[in-house]
Design a protein around this motif. Sequence first.
Motif, PDB file in Angstrom:
ATOM      1  N   PRO A  26     106.826  14.781  55.324  1.00 56.63           N
ATOM      2  CA  PRO A  26     105.448  14.702  55.879  1.00 56.63           C
ATOM      3  C   PRO A  26     104.482  14.036  55.035  1.00 56.63           C
ATOM      4  O   PRO A  26     103.446  13.500  55.825  1.00 56.63           O
ATOM      5  N   ALA A  27     104.396  14.004  53.933  1.00 54.91           N
ATOM      6  CA  ALA A  27     103.266  13.152  53.261  1.00 54.91           C
ATOM      7  C   ALA A  27     103.846  11.833  53.456  1.00 54.91           C
ATOM      8  O   ALA A  27     102.946  10.762  53.592  1.00 54.91           O
ATOM      9  N   LEU A  28     104.875  11.284  53.574  1.00 48.50           N
ATOM     10  CA  LEU A  28     105.220   9.974  53.894  1.00 48.50           C
ATOM     11  C   LEU A  28     104.679   9.564  55.180  1.00 48.50           C
ATOM     12  O   LEU A  28     104.090   8.252  55.353  1.00 48.50           O
ATOM     13  N   ALA A  29     104.977  10.329  56.176  1.00 52.37           N
ATOM     14  CA  ALA A  29     104.441  10.055  57.733  1.00 52.37           C
ATOM     15  C   ALA A  29     102.819   9.689  57.278  1.00 52.37           C
ATOM     16  O   ALA A  29     102.356   8.841  57.899  1.00 52.37           O
ATOM     17  N   ASP A  30     102.217  10.638  56.936  1.00 52.96           N
ATOM     18  CA  ASP A  30     100.697  10.646  56.624  1.00 52.96           C
ATOM     19  C   ASP A  30     100.478   9.335  55.938  1.00 52.96           C
ATOM     20  O   ASP A  30      99.441   8.615  56.366  1.00 52.96           O
ATOM     21  N   MET A  31     101.114   9.268  55.101  1.00 54.21           N
ATOM     22  CA  MET A  31     100.839   7.753  54.135  1.00 54.21           C
ATOM     23  C   MET A  31     100.843   6.641  55.128  1.00 54.21           C
ATOM     24  O   MET A  31      99.920   5.491  54.885  1.00 54.21           O
ATOM     25  N   MET A  32     102.070   6.482  56.056  1.00 55.88           N
ATOM     26  CA  MET A  32     102.149   5.279  56.738  1.00 55.88           C
ATOM     27  C   MET A  32     101.061   5.117  57.896  1.00 55.88           C
ATOM     28  O   MET A  32     101.038   3.932  58.305  1.00 55.88           O
ATOM     29  N   LEU A  43     105.513  -1.933  59.761  1.00 59.35           N
ATOM     30  CA  LEU A  43     106.140  -0.566  60.203  1.00 59.35           C
ATOM     31  C   LEU A  43     105.248  -0.289  61.273  1.00 59.35           C
ATOM     32  O   LEU A  43     104.195  -0.524  61.646  1.00 59.35           O
ATOM     33  N   PRO A  44     105.974   0.568  62.373  1.00 57.95           N
ATOM     34  CA  PRO A  44     105.654   0.933  63.533  1.00 57.95           C
ATOM     35  C   PRO A  44     104.447   1.893  63.615  1.00 57.95           C
ATOM     36  O   PRO A  44     104.172   2.554  62.693  1.00 57.95           O
ATOM     37  N   GLN A  45     103.525   1.850  64.417  1.00 56.80           N
ATOM     38  CA  GLN A  45     102.248   2.508  64.647  1.00 56.80           C
ATOM     39  C   GLN A  45     102.128   3.147  65.866  1.00 56.80           C
ATOM     40  O   GLN A  45     102.278   2.438  66.852  1.00 56.80           O
ATOM     41  N   PRO A  46     101.640   4.436  66.078  1.00 55.21           N
ATOM     42  CA  PRO A  46     101.406   5.280  65.009  1.00 55.21           C
ATOM     43  C   PRO A  46     103.024   5.722  64.287  1.00 55.21           C
ATOM     44  O   PRO A  46     103.895   5.432  64.911  1.00 55.21           O
ATOM     45  N   TYR A  47     103.010   6.019  63.057  1.00 51.35           N
ATOM     46  CA  TYR A  47     104.128   6.167  62.374  1.00 51.35           C
ATOM     47  C   TYR A  47     104.514   7.681  62.420  1.00 51.35           C
ATOM     48  O   TYR A  47     103.581   8.465  61.885  1.00 51.35           O
ATOM     49  N   THR A  48     105.777   8.226  62.781  1.00 52.16           N
ATOM     50  CA  THR A  48     105.955   9.362  63.049  1.00 52.16           C
ATOM     51  C   THR A  48     106.941  10.265  62.141  1.00 52.16           C
ATOM     52  O   THR A  48     107.337   9.505  61.091  1.00 52.16           O
ATOM     53  N   ARG A  49     107.168  11.465  62.007  1.00 53.83           N
ATOM     54  CA  ARG A  49     107.978  12.093  60.988  1.00 53.83           C
ATOM     55  C   ARG A  49     109.331  11.868  61.246  1.00 53.83           C
ATOM     56  O   ARG A  49     110.061  11.758  60.286  1.00 53.83           O
ATOM     57  N   ASP A  50     109.643  11.464  62.532  1.00 59.10           N
ATOM     58  CA  ASP A  50     111.066  10.921  62.812  1.00 59.10           C
ATOM     59  C   ASP A  50     111.420   9.741  62.169  1.00 59.10           C
ATOM     60  O   ASP A  50     112.599   9.540  61.632  1.00 59.10           O
ATOM     61  N   ILE A 100     109.741  -7.016  45.219  1.00 58.40           N
ATOM     62  CA  ILE A 100     109.116  -5.751  45.080  1.00 58.40           C
ATOM     63  C   ILE A 100     107.987  -5.647  46.116  1.00 58.40           C
ATOM     64  O   ILE A 100     107.246  -6.635  46.154  1.00 58.40           O
ATOM     65  N   SER A 101     107.900  -4.511  46.588  1.00 58.93           N
ATOM     66  CA  SER A 101     106.770  -4.267  47.428  1.00 58.93           C
ATOM     67  C   SER A 101     106.449  -2.776  47.096  1.00 58.93           C
ATOM     68  O   SER A 101     107.131  -1.961  46.750  1.00 58.93           O
ATOM     69  N   TYR A 102     105.137  -2.420  47.555  1.00 54.16           N
ATOM     70  CA  TYR A 102     104.704  -1.245  47.271  1.00 54.16           C
ATOM     71  C   TYR A 102     103.629  -0.610  48.255  1.00 54.16           C
ATOM     72  O   TYR A 102     102.927  -1.591  48.711  1.00 54.16           O
ATOM     73  N   ILE A 103     103.533   0.770  48.382  1.00 51.63           N
ATOM     74  CA  ILE A 103     102.512   1.233  49.378  1.00 51.63           C
ATOM     75  C   ILE A 103     101.967   2.436  48.691  1.00 51.63           C
ATOM     76  O   ILE A 103     102.764   3.345  48.177  1.00 51.63           O
ATOM     77  N   ILE A 104     100.536   2.480  48.464  1.00 49.31           N
ATOM     78  CA  ILE A 104     100.019   3.931  47.683  1.00 49.31           C
ATOM     79  C   ILE A 104      99.217   4.263  48.903  1.00 49.31           C
ATOM     80  O   ILE A 104      98.256   3.729  49.710  1.00 49.31           O
ATOM     81  N   ALA A 105      99.215   5.782  48.856  1.00 52.06           N
ATOM     82  CA  ALA A 105      98.271   6.446  49.850  1.00 52.06           C
ATOM     83  C   ALA A 105      96.964   6.192  49.528  1.00 52.06           C
ATOM     84  O   ALA A 105      96.365   5.864  48.389  1.00 52.06           O
TER      85      ALA A 105
END
Length: 211
Positions: A26-32, A43-50, A100-105
């Motif tokens: 859940p948090a990962l989907a929200d973040m993306m 990353l595809p948008q919108p980003y789904t929980r699936d 390396i790559s990174y994503i922060i909420a």
Amino acid sequence: MTSTFPDISLSTERLVLRPLDEDDIPALADMMNDELVAAWTALPQPYTRDAARTWVTRYAPAERTAGRGLDLAVSEFLTQRLVGVVQLGNTDWRVRSTEISYIIASWARGEGYASEATLACAQWLFEDQRFERLELRTAAGNTASQQVAQKVGCISEGVLRNACIARSRTEDGGWTDIRTDQIVWSLLPEDLDGVPAGRVDANGFAYPGWN
């Protein structure tokens, strides 16, 4: 020498870097679904929980076992809240190099989490995995990511012209691809010499060398 990364967890004073698990979905989907994530990633948008479930249960394990890379959740040490993701990819085991790559909420930005997680990975790669090069690539307009690269001591090696696809909002609220330059950065073991003392714990083993 091994040709796959171990199933590792790293900890710093504020963060735990660990394998992604299904509780993160859940948090990962929200973040993306954040605007900046959409603009600077593929990353595809919108980003789904699936999509998040596929990443956690299939993509990340496959990347590690195939030797291509390593995907780690970044969570706060005290709260265990997911604050981001760090990925190692395009790994060359003969050269002992990885990217390396990174994503922060969005809510966790400005706290130095991206640089702390990047340094933790670098310290572990150089000390434990005997890597000789860590590479980072940033889109020319992604100044926040460039600041992280500079903060951890990366050296800018040049510009790859027209090598990156970013995204921009359209008038109707959608997204359109835009081509842009890409800056290549690198970090070598000797680049961490003189970094203020600190510690990174990898499954209980302490690595000194940064803060």
